[in-house]
Design an enzyme around this catalytic site. Structure first.
Site, PDB file in Angstrom:
ATOM      1  N   SER A   1      22.435  37.757  32.517  1.00  0.00           N
ATOM      2  CA  SER A   1      21.987  39.118  32.801  1.00  0.00           C
ATOM      3  C   SER A   1      23.084  40.115  32.462  1.00  0.00           C
ATOM      4  O   SER A   1      24.001  39.785  31.688  1.00  0.00           O
ATOM      5  CB  SER A   1      21.547  39.225  34.267  1.00  0.00           C
ATOM      6  OG  SER A   1      20.854  40.437  34.493  1.00  0.00           O
ATOM      7  N   ASN A   2      23.012  41.300  32.983  1.00  0.00           N
ATOM      8  CA  ASN A   2      24.024  42.339  32.720  1.00  0.00           C
ATOM      9  C   ASN A   2      24.175  43.226  33.945  1.00  0.00           C
ATOM     10  O   ASN A   2      23.495  43.031  34.944  1.00  0.00           O
ATOM     11  CB  ASN A   2      23.643  43.141  31.468  1.00  0.00           C
ATOM     12  CG  ASN A   2      22.307  43.838  31.637  1.00  0.00           C
ATOM     13  OD1 ASN A   2      22.168  44.742  32.450  1.00  0.00           O
ATOM     14  ND2 ASN A   2      21.309  43.383  30.890  1.00  0.00           N
ATOM     15  N   HIS A   3      25.080  44.215  33.839  1.00  0.00           N
ATOM     16  CA  HIS A   3      25.451  45.020  35.013  1.00  0.00           C
ATOM     17  C   HIS A   3      24.551  46.208  35.311  1.00  0.00           C
ATOM     18  O   HIS A   3      24.897  47.044  36.137  1.00  0.00           O
ATOM     19  CB  HIS A   3      26.883  45.537  34.844  1.00  0.00           C
ATOM     20  CG  HIS A   3      27.922  44.462  34.908  1.00  0.00           C
ATOM     21  ND1 HIS A   3      28.120  43.704  36.029  1.00  0.00           N
ATOM     22  CD2 HIS A   3      28.792  44.015  33.986  1.00  0.00           C
ATOM     23  CE1 HIS A   3      29.091  42.838  35.808  1.00  0.00           C
ATOM     24  NE2 HIS A   3      29.511  42.996  34.570  1.00  0.00           N
ATOM     25  N   SER A   4      23.404  46.310  34.637  1.00  0.00           N
ATOM     26  CA  SER A   4      22.542  47.475  34.899  1.00  0.00           C
ATOM     27  C   SER A   4      22.124  47.534  36.372  1.00  0.00           C
ATOM     28  O   SER A   4      21.651  46.553  36.939  1.00  0.00           O
ATOM     29  CB  SER A   4      21.291  47.405  34.012  1.00  0.00           C
ATOM     30  OG  SER A   4      20.385  48.415  34.400  1.00  0.00           O
TER      31      SER A   4
ATOM     32  N   ALA B   1      18.104  47.844  30.441  1.00  0.00           N
ATOM     33  CA  ALA B   1      19.128  47.118  29.684  1.00  0.00           C
ATOM     34  C   ALA B   1      18.587  45.707  29.464  1.00  0.00           C
ATOM     35  O   ALA B   1      18.845  44.784  30.244  1.00  0.00           O
ATOM     36  CB  ALA B   1      20.437  47.097  30.461  1.00  0.00           C
TER      37      ALA B   1
END
Ligand code: C5P
Length: 219
Positions: free
Chosen positions: A29-32, A96
């Protein structure tokens, strides 16, 4: 202040990260945080729009009044957006979305073994790019979160995804990007015009975006 200038308009917003499963307990995943997308949804509601919010997993509460659909992976988000975009006037792609997912998702937890482990990834559908091909008269806005070559990268996204405006976001600046409550963005339109905004709350950025969307719509 802008009262109900969005009355009668329908907006579809994507927000948050996506999660791409590796096995039953792990994901990519990512930091959104979802804050920017949720701020756009809230601002549109406050101005009288009907809002559908398609959101990846986040820790914030969706604005009351939005039709909120929670999704997990990029493919889920793509399917949800594609099945509903037709009835909307304005499409705002803030999510994102993970660019890649695992080719195979292990049914069982992957055991620790050798020193190295290779995951094979495959490209996810690009929701904004696919919408760009079919959007017709609808207005589509995208984001371009960058660490370098901000304006060039944003301008090429605007063109390649057939957006009407791109919100260029240098995520390396303090007070901008993931997690924080403020943002520093540049709004770039198809005609090449550009608005450089100072550091602002994500709520104010959302309203400025909506101001420009209306001006594009009204020609
Ligand atoms: O190419 P990049 O991921 O930087 O493009 C960002 C823009 O495209 C954002 O508006 C994002 O929501 C959208 N996007 C998308 N689906 C993807 C990748 C990006 O809708 N798979």
């Amino acid at each position: 202040k802008r009262s109900s200038d969005y009355e009668g308009l329908k907006i579809l917003v994507t927000a948050g990260p996506t999660r791409e499963p590796i096995d039953p307990v792990r994901y990519i995943s990512n930091h959104s945080s979802g804050k920017m997308g949720y701020a756009v949804a809230k601002a549109a509601l406050d101005r009288g729009a009907a809002v559908k919010l398609v959101t990846g997993p986040v820790n914030i509460t969706p604005p009351t009044g939005a039709e909120t659909i929670c999704v997990t992976s990029a493919v889920d988000m793509y399917n949800e957006v594609m099945k509903s975009y037709e009835s909307f006037d304005i499409l705002v792609m803030v999510a994102a979305v993970a660019d890649y997912r695992c080719v195979t998702v292990s049914e069982k937890k992957i055991k620790k073994s050798g020193e190295n482990l290779t995951l094979e990834l495959v490209k996810n559908p690009d929701i904004a790019a696919e919408l760009g091909k079919v959007k017709g008269h609808r207005i589509m806005i995208g984001f371009s979160a960058e660490t370098d070559n901000l304006l060039d990268n944003a301008a090429s996204k605007l063109a390649s995804k057939n957006m009407d405006m791109v919100v260029a976001n240098d995520v390396t600046l303090e007070g901008a990007g993931f997690g924080v409550d403020t943002n520093i963005v540049k709004l770039i339109k198809r005609d090449g015009s550009r608005i450089d905004l100072p550091v602002m709350s994500k709520e104010d950025v959302a309203h400025r975006i909506l101001d420009e969307v209306l001006s594009i719509r009204n020609g």
